[in-house]
Structures are given as structure tokens and as C-alpha cells.
Design a protein around this motif. Sequence first.
Motif, PDB file in Angstrom:
ATOM      1  N   GLY A   1       0.786  -1.221   0.000  1.00  0.00           N
ATOM      2  CA  GLY A   1       0.000   0.000   0.000  1.00  0.00           C
ATOM      3  C   GLY A   1       0.818   1.271   0.000  1.00  0.00           C
ATOM      4  O   GLY A   1       1.458   1.614   1.002  1.00  0.00           O
ATOM      5  N   ALA A   2       0.786   2.014  -1.098  1.00  0.00           N
ATOM      6  CA  ALA A   2       1.551   3.261  -1.192  1.00  0.00           C
ATOM      7  C   ALA A   2       1.008   4.312  -0.224  1.00  0.00           C
ATOM      8  O   ALA A   2       1.770   5.081   0.366  1.00  0.00           O
ATOM      9  N   GLU A   3      -0.313   4.337  -0.051  1.00  0.00           N
ATOM     10  CA  GLU A   3      -0.919   5.338   0.832  1.00  0.00           C
ATOM     11  C   GLU A   3      -0.509   5.115   2.287  1.00  0.00           C
ATOM     12  O   GLU A   3      -0.094   6.049   2.980  1.00  0.00           O
ATOM     13  N   LYS A   4      -0.606   3.872   2.747  1.00  0.00           N
ATOM     14  CA  LYS A   4      -0.189   3.567   4.120  1.00  0.00           C
ATOM     15  C   LYS A   4       1.306   3.782   4.303  1.00  0.00           C
ATOM     16  O   LYS A   4       1.761   4.211   5.358  1.00  0.00           O
ATOM     17  N   ALA A   5       2.067   3.464   3.262  1.00  0.00           N
ATOM     18  CA  ALA A   5       3.513   3.660   3.334  1.00  0.00           C
ATOM     19  C   ALA A   5       3.846   5.144   3.474  1.00  0.00           C
ATOM     20  O   ALA A   5       4.736   5.522   4.250  1.00  0.00           O
ATOM     21  N   ALA A   6       3.124   5.984   2.747  1.00  0.00           N
ATOM     22  CA  ALA A   6       3.360   7.434   2.822  1.00  0.00           C
ATOM     23  C   ALA A   6       3.059   7.947   4.228  1.00  0.00           C
ATOM     24  O   ALA A   6       3.796   8.781   4.771  1.00  0.00           O
ATOM     25  N   GLU A   7       1.986   7.439   4.823  1.00  0.00           N
ATOM     26  CA  GLU A   7       1.633   7.836   6.195  1.00  0.00           C
ATOM     27  C   GLU A   7       2.706   7.377   7.170  1.00  0.00           C
ATOM     28  O   GLU A   7       3.079   8.110   8.094  1.00  0.00           O
ATOM     29  N   ALA A   8       3.194   6.148   6.968  1.00  0.00           N
ATOM     30  CA  ALA A   8       4.235   5.603   7.849  1.00  0.00           C
ATOM     31  C   ALA A   8       5.523   6.416   7.736  1.00  0.00           C
ATOM     32  O   ALA A   8       6.159   6.741   8.745  1.00  0.00           O
ATOM     33  N   ILE A   9       5.894   6.769   6.527  1.00  0.00           N
ATOM     34  CA  ILE A   9       7.120   7.545   6.313  1.00  0.00           C
ATOM     35  C   ILE A   9       7.004   8.919   6.969  1.00  0.00           C
ATOM     36  O   ILE A   9       7.939   9.391   7.632  1.00  0.00           O
ATOM     37  N   GLN A  10       5.869   9.557   6.795  1.00  0.00           N
ATOM     38  CA  GLN A  10       5.641  10.868   7.414  1.00  0.00           C
ATOM     39  C   GLN A  10       5.768  10.772   8.929  1.00  0.00           C
ATOM     40  O   GLN A  10       6.364  11.636   9.579  1.00  0.00           O
ATOM     41  N   ASP A  11       5.205   9.703   9.480  1.00  0.00           N
ATOM     42  CA  ASP A  11       5.257   9.470  10.927  1.00  0.00           C
ATOM     43  C   ASP A  11       6.694   9.246  11.393  1.00  0.00           C
ATOM     44  O   ASP A  11       7.141   9.835  12.384  1.00  0.00           O
ATOM     45  N   ILE A  12       7.434   8.412  10.674  1.00  0.00           N
ATOM     46  CA  ILE A  12       8.816   8.104  11.056  1.00  0.00           C
ATOM     47  C   ILE A  12       9.699   9.347  10.977  1.00  0.00           C
ATOM     48  O   ILE A  12      10.498   9.617  11.881  1.00  0.00           O
ATOM     49  N   VAL A  13       9.566  10.091   9.899  1.00  0.00           N
ATOM     50  CA  VAL A  13      10.373  11.310   9.737  1.00  0.00           C
ATOM     51  C   VAL A  13      10.063  12.301  10.852  1.00  0.00           C
ATOM     52  O   VAL A  13      10.973  12.924  11.426  1.00  0.00           O
ATOM     53  N   ALA A  14       8.779  12.422  11.199  1.00  0.00           N
ATOM     54  CA  ALA A  14       8.380  13.370  12.237  1.00  0.00           C
ATOM     55  C   ALA A  14       8.908  12.973  13.611  1.00  0.00           C
ATOM     56  O   ALA A  14       9.261  13.833  14.423  1.00  0.00           O
ATOM     57  N   THR A  15       8.989  11.677  13.880  1.00  0.00           N
ATOM     58  CA  THR A  15       9.398  11.216  15.213  1.00  0.00           C
ATOM     59  C   THR A  15      10.894  10.984  15.350  1.00  0.00           C
ATOM     60  O   THR A  15      11.417  10.953  16.467  1.00  0.00           O
ATOM     61  N   THR A  16      11.607  10.836  14.233  1.00  0.00           N
ATOM     62  CA  THR A  16      13.053  10.559  14.309  1.00  0.00           C
ATOM     63  C   THR A  16      13.907  11.693  13.762  1.00  0.00           C
ATOM     64  O   THR A  16      15.093  11.778  14.087  1.00  0.00           O
ATOM     65  N   GLY A  17      13.339  12.502  12.910  1.00  0.00           N
ATOM     66  CA  GLY A  17      14.124  13.562  12.279  1.00  0.00           C
ATOM     67  C   GLY A  17      14.950  13.067  11.109  1.00  0.00           C
ATOM     68  O   GLY A  17      15.646  13.840  10.449  1.00  0.00           O
ATOM     69  N   ASN A  18      14.884  11.775  10.836  1.00  0.00           N
ATOM     70  CA  ASN A  18      15.632  11.179   9.726  1.00  0.00           C
ATOM     71  C   ASN A  18      14.760  11.199   8.471  1.00  0.00           C
ATOM     72  O   ASN A  18      13.713  10.542   8.423  1.00  0.00           O
ATOM     73  N   LYS A  19      15.189  11.926   7.451  1.00  0.00           N
ATOM     74  CA  LYS A  19      14.407  12.037   6.230  1.00  0.00           C
ATOM     75  C   LYS A  19      14.764  10.971   5.200  1.00  0.00           C
ATOM     76  O   LYS A  19      14.183  10.928   4.113  1.00  0.00           O
ATOM     77  N   GLN A  20      15.713  10.096   5.564  1.00  0.00           N
ATOM     78  CA  GLN A  20      16.135   9.036   4.639  1.00  0.00           C
ATOM     79  C   GLN A  20      15.251   7.793   4.795  1.00  0.00           C
ATOM     80  O   GLN A  20      15.724   6.700   5.091  1.00  0.00           O
ATOM     81  N   VAL A  21      13.962   7.972   4.609  1.00  0.00           N
ATOM     82  CA  VAL A  21      13.010   6.870   4.694  1.00  0.00           C
ATOM     83  C   VAL A  21      12.237   6.843   3.376  1.00  0.00           C
ATOM     84  O   VAL A  21      11.641   7.846   2.984  1.00  0.00           O
ATOM     85  N   GLU A  22      12.254   5.709   2.705  1.00  0.00           N
ATOM     86  CA  GLU A  22      11.691   5.618   1.358  1.00  0.00           C
ATOM     87  C   GLU A  22      10.762   4.416   1.222  1.00  0.00           C
ATOM     88  O   GLU A  22      10.798   3.481   2.033  1.00  0.00           O
ATOM     89  N   TYR A  23       9.951   4.470   0.186  1.00  0.00           N
ATOM     90  CA  TYR A  23       8.994   3.390  -0.084  1.00  0.00           C
ATOM     91  C   TYR A  23       9.278   2.752  -1.434  1.00  0.00           C
ATOM     92  O   TYR A  23       9.574   3.440  -2.409  1.00  0.00           O
ATOM     93  N   MET A  24       9.183   1.412  -1.450  1.00  0.00           N
ATOM     94  CA  MET A  24       9.241   0.678  -2.705  1.00  0.00           C
ATOM     95  C   MET A  24       8.117  -0.351  -2.708  1.00  0.00           C
ATOM     96  O   MET A  24       7.937  -1.067  -1.717  1.00  0.00           O
ATOM     97  N   PRO A  25       7.350  -0.428  -3.792  1.00  0.00           N
ATOM     98  CA  PRO A  25       6.219  -1.368  -3.835  1.00  0.00           C
ATOM     99  C   PRO A  25       6.677  -2.821  -3.896  1.00  0.00           C
ATOM    100  O   PRO A  25       7.581  -3.162  -4.656  1.00  0.00           O
TER     101      PRO A  25
END
Length: 328
Positions: free
Chosen positions: A83-107
Motif C-alpha cells: 500500500g503506497a498510501e499507508k507507506a506514505a503515512e508511515a514515512i511521514q510518521d517516522i520522519v516526524a518522530t526521528t528527524g531522519n528524512k532518509q526513509v523511502e517506499y518501494m512497492p
Amino acid sequence: MILAAIYYLLLIVLYLYIALCLLTLLVLLYYKIRFEPVKGVCKSNARLDGKIALVTGGNQGIGLETARELAARGARVIIACRGAEKAAEAIQDIVATTGNKQVEYMPLNLSKFSSIRQFAADFNNTYDRLDILVNNAGCGGVKPRYTEDGINLVMQVNYFGPFLLTKLLTEKLIASKPSRIVIVSSILHFYGNINIDTLDKIVGHSLKAMFYNYSNSKLCGVLWAKALAKKLPEDISVNSLHPGLVRTNIFNTLPPWFLKVFMFICDVLNFKTPKEGAQTVVHLCVADEVQNVRGKYFSECCEAKYKRVVKDEDLVDRVWNKSVEVTS
């Protein structure tokens, strides 16, 4: 007479419902006392700066919390899921809580070998290394059906798919050594009973058959870790684990009436949160003391005993050969 019969029938159903709830409560209570008297916590402070970690199913549950922890330690984290939509939400959450912007999604869809092969090709062409591979994604409690590849869905998503994915990424893992492979299994592997001839097939449609089917997929994970430990270079750590009783949405496939009861029992027995369930996964990803540990099974961040049949080297080899055959 008819009203009386209906009354007694409803009473019997009620008693059976209560009995099922009590039985479930007792079974889970025994498990908690016997196997989870304490909740293991990863104590390593290791950093992962400059390393690349791939987490399948990293958009929710244990996978999300694993991805978050690896990102918090500085890793570049790739979340592989459907799920790209859930992945986008997860990435936003991780970046917000860790400060690490190196989080990416691959289907990635583990129920399709074509998706796995495309994912591996894209990954190998995009990234120059792979330090940590977490085979976390899985399914359970679903109605038996075959995938488009003609394989039992649960076995493909939980085992054959990750097997193929890992095989296709092995060169990257070798080039990045010391590297690590982590396989999320389950204590239910103890109930597995492997039949090589029907390993990829649906055998029965009853609830009991579904339970043993899931258990077999998790037993294959433990056997697979054993096989990889024999076949891969020594500086690639590969182990399997039981995350504990964790309250995640994998239980959402239960019948609605039973799901409510089950979730109530989860609260009463203080089931693990996904973050707590991810602790042993993270431990195997980062702890220095397990870098040279291979082919073992862990629970609560400690090495644990696995089903005795895992020691059968002939079975380990036959399951491996069958897996190569199925995924070729």
C-alpha cells in the motif's frame, strides 16, 4: 414447544461462547506466564549511520516500529509493502518522530513472484548496498486460496516470497558484509509439521488446517535461517525470532464477534504493543553480540529453544531444495 426449543438452543450457544472465551483466556494466560514473564528490551545503543536497511511490511505494526527504530539510529530505511498510501503515512510518521528524512517506499507484493522479481531488480539497480534485511511481512487467518503462481497464499507470503526476495538480494548482502538477515517467525512454529510434497499446497480448509498451515510457514522460517547460516558467508548474521504476543491488525481477520472478545483479552493480559514486539527484531538488527550468531532462534532479545526437528540437517536441506524448486 418451539419457543422452548429455541430458548434452549440459544442457551447452548451462549454457554459454548462463554466456554470458548474462557478457554482462550486460559490458553493465553498460560502462555504469558510460561513464555513471557518479562518483556525483552533491546539494550544496544549502536548507530547505523551510512547503512541501508530494508523492512518488508514496514508500513504498520511491528514492521513500522522496526523501521522507526532503525531510522532513529541513522539508517537509510526502505519500506517495502503493497500500500503506497499507508507507506506514505508511515514515512511521514517516522520522519516526524526521528528527524531522519532518509526513509523511502518501494512497492512489493509477496503474493506475486513477478512483483518480487521487479522489486529486486529495482533495488539492485538503485542501491549500492544492503546492510540489514528484515523479513517481517506476513499474513494469517485468511481463507485458503492459491496465488497467481499456484502456491498456497499463506505459505507464499510468509515463506516462499521472502525466500525468493532474499535470494535475489543475496549479492548485495554479501557485498555489504558484515550484514544481517532477520526473519520474523513465531512460537507457533512448534506446531508445524512439514510435508515436503505438499509444502506449497492447500491441505484442508478447516480452522484447524488453517492454524497448522500458518504454523508450517513459521517453521519454514526457522528452518530457512538454519539453511542460510550454512550457505552464506560467516560475516552475514541470519537468525529467526518470535516477537511475542503482540496486538496488531493481523488479528483483524478473526470473525468480528470473536475479535471483540480476543481484543478484550489482549487488554486484560497486557499484550505487547507493536513497539514492544519489535524489540527482538531490532536486537537482531543492531546488537554487537549477535553479529556472529547464525541460524538461531530468539525470543525476548535472548536466544531460545526451537522445535527439535530444526536440528534435522536432512530436513533443512530438503526444505531448501523444495523452496529453490518452487521459486525458480
